[in-house]
Design an enzyme around this catalytic site. Structure first.
Site, PDB file in Angstrom:
ATOM      1  N   GLN A  25      39.350  42.857  44.772  1.00 34.55           N
ATOM      2  CA  GLN A  25      39.037  44.220  45.629  1.00 34.55           C
ATOM      3  C   GLN A  25      40.281  45.053  46.063  1.00 34.55           C
ATOM      4  OE1 GLN A  25      35.936  42.870  48.286  1.00 34.55           O
ATOM      5  NE2 GLN A  25      36.814  44.164  49.586  1.00 34.55           N
ATOM      6  N   GLY A  26      40.110  46.256  46.099  1.00 35.06           N
ATOM      7  CA  GLY A  26      41.162  47.262  46.479  1.00 35.06           C
ATOM      8  C   GLY A  26      40.542  48.271  47.451  1.00 35.06           C
ATOM      9  N   ALA A  64      38.459  50.025  44.426  1.00 37.45           N
ATOM     10  CA  ALA A  64      37.361  49.633  43.347  1.00 37.45           C
ATOM     11  C   ALA A  64      37.395  48.051  43.550  1.00 37.45           C
ATOM     12  CB  ALA A  64      38.362  49.543  42.008  1.00 37.45           C
ATOM     13  N   VAL A  86      36.347  44.173  41.297  1.00 37.60           N
ATOM     14  CA  VAL A  86      36.393  43.709  39.991  1.00 37.60           C
ATOM     15  C   VAL A  86      35.616  42.499  40.007  1.00 37.60           C
ATOM     16  CG1 VAL A  86      38.163  42.655  38.264  1.00 37.60           C
ATOM     17  CG2 VAL A  86      38.817  44.378  39.604  1.00 37.60           C
ATOM     18  N   LYS A 126      35.880  46.461  36.138  1.00 32.50           N
ATOM     19  CA  LYS A 126      36.403  47.103  37.329  1.00 32.50           C
ATOM     20  C   LYS A 126      35.388  48.231  37.896  1.00 32.50           C
ATOM     21  CE  LYS A 126      40.608  49.386  38.870  1.00 32.50           C
ATOM     22  NZ  LYS A 126      41.929  49.774  38.230  1.00 32.50           N
ATOM     23  N   ASP A 183      54.806  49.012  38.323  1.00 32.23           N
ATOM     24  CA  ASP A 183      54.180  48.297  39.606  1.00 32.23           C
ATOM     25  C   ASP A 183      54.182  46.747  38.788  1.00 32.23           C
ATOM     26  OD1 ASP A 183      53.533  47.345  42.100  1.00 32.23           O
ATOM     27  OD2 ASP A 183      51.663  47.864  41.973  1.00 32.23           O
TER      28      ASP A 183
END
Length: 486
Positions: free
Chosen positions: A20-21, A24, A26, A41, A134
């Site tokens: 997780q971020g 979002a 996943v 996601k 990235d």
């Protein structure tokens, strides 16, 4: 009994949380239709709208649709409700590459494998005008077969994002992996910045540690700007040379992907890979027969010791199916029209085969025979999407009237289109009567009456077939089908 609260839109059963971020989460999931494992996601609409990330999400969807490659996580579909957006993606069972490196350095051959797959993925993205921005082990996943999959295109940029100076200007990425020109904020080339990050990843794979590290962020940036790093003594000399060329703080002299692929260390690993592959497959039975085998069979046939090989015939139903009006393939494959071209010849099959062999020789491709009327041209080295392979299938309308269909069998469609346009069409032009493809329909320049190719293919083929059947009842000259691979 199935837990209905875990079923998403009656299509997927959600499982454990994978990560997780900020915006979002996943989840692992299973398709209730195909039973396929996927990763989903889940993005909170309200959160991304508050911080103005809607355009970024749209861009990420566009990019993931664009970069379909064996070493890139695939986006299967996007779904949405009033509050959530769902990305249904390929599930990478092996987890993050970071988890492997966190345990220590990798063996040189393993590091080469992952680096090779990373370079292939990045090269493909760049060919489509996509810059990741990235690249780091946390964003490189592994599938169940331990193959690398680039993921997380949330910070990616398209070529159209460049400013008038032809450079990108948004500063983004992870500090330890970011290129010095990105830090300087004067604009940067997205491709060259990605290559720098690939070099940092290679160092991490071989050493287990970052080449640039400091608890003070400004000091870290100073080290990156000066390319202040040292290679451990156990690094092979050719690896050290390659790293110093990739981690060059001057983007104008930094190694390009083509130069990386030409480096001694990269080519050594590629050679080793091919040797292993051939060793594993030397005892496996194959339908392919090398060019020499075809020449053998052709000469035997000419001496009357073997049945002549002849191409498959086109019947009325086959001819009708070539008509655009009856072609339903577009319903199933979006880029169907870009994958094939058809040529019509008033020449014997032997003439066509000889011409195909000339093309293969010029392109330095292997010619493999499959079945009667089908040839494969195969490349000798990997392209952006693996070995390029082109099929050329010959169909007999009458013994002296043939249709040849050329199409991509494997590899990158852009590489195939270039070869089709620059090599195959010009080489066949002097013997082709007409050709038809998605871009243009060109009758042979020596033809006196101007017929549209679709007239020849779909309306006049049956007529020509009848006209010539009573003239030539003999079998076609011996020939073999060809498959072009580059």
């Amino acid at each position: 009994m199935e837990n209905k609260s875990n079923v998403l839109l009656k299509r997927y059963e959600l499982g454990r949380l994978l990560g997780q971020g900020t915006f979002a989460k996943v989840y692992y999931a299973r398709s209730l239709i195909t039973n396929q494992s996927v990763a989903i996601k889940v993005i909170d609409k309200e959160k991304i709208m508050k911080v103005g990330l809607v355009d970024q999400i749209k861009r990420e969807i566009s990019i993931m649709t664009l970069v379909k490659h064996p070493n890139v996580i695939q986006l299967y579909e996007v779904m949405a409700t009033k509050t959530k957006i769902y990305f249904v993606m390929e599930y990478a069972k092996g987890g993050e590459l970071f988890d492997k490196v966190a345990k220590g350095k990798l063996k040189e051959e393993v590091a080469w494998k992952y680096f090779n797959q990373l370079i292939n993925a990045v090269d493909f993205c760049h060919s489509r005008g996509v810059y990741h921005r990235d690249i780091k082990p946390e964003n490189l996943l592994l599938d169940e077969n331990d193959n690398l999959k680039a993921s997380d295109f949330g910070l990616s940029a398209l070529a159209e994002s460049k400013h008038q100076d032809g450079l990108l200007h948004t500063t983004c990425g992870t500090p330890a992996y970011v290129a010095p020109e990105v830090i300087n904020r004067k604009g940067y080339d997205g491709a060259k910045a990605d290559i720098w990050s690939c070099g940092v990843v290679l160092y991490v794979l071989l050493d287990g540690y970052l080449p640039f590290h400091d608890s003070n962020l400004m000091e870290l940036y100073r080290k990156i700007g000066r390319a202040d790093f040292k290679c451990p003594s156990w690094f092979p000399p050719e690896v050290k040379r390659l790293l110093f060329r990739i981690l060059d703080p001057n983007p104008s002299t930094r190694a390009s992907i083509d130069k990386i692929k030409e480096s001694t260390w990269y080519k050594k690993g590629l050679k080793s890979k091919h040797i292993n592959f051939e060793s594993e497959n030397k005892d496996a039975s194959s339908l392919d027969t090398e060019t020499s085998s075809w020449h053998e069979s052709a000469s035997v046939a000419a001496e009357g010791k073997q049945e002549p090989i002849r191409p498959p015939n086109l019947n009325a139903f086959d001819i009708i199916s070539l008509s655009v009006g009856f072609d339903l393939s577009g319903l199933f494959e979006e880029d169907y029209r870009r994958r094939e071209a058809r040529f019509i010849f008033r020449k014997p099959a032997t003439v066509i085969v000889s011409k195909l062999e000339e093309i293969a020789k010029k392109l330095r491709m292997k010619v493999k025979k499959r079945d009667a009327g089908l040839f494969r041209l195969e490349g000798l080295r990997e392209g952006r999407k693996g070995i390029l392979s082109i099929d050329a299938e010959i169909f007999e309308v009458t013994p002296s009237f043939h249709l040849v269909e050329v199409k991509l069998s494997n590899g990158d469609s852009m590489e195939y289109q270039k070869i089709l346009k620059d090599d195959i069409k010009p080489a066949l032009q002097d013997i082709a009567w007409v050709w038809q493809d998605d871009q243009q329909q060109q009758p042979h320049q020596q033809q006196q009456h101007h017929l549209q190719p679709h007239e020849v293919q779909h309306e006049r083929l049956p007529q020509l077939q009848q006209e010539e059947q009573h003239k030539q009842q003999q079998q076609c000259q011996p020939f073999a089908s060809v498959h072009l691979v580059s």
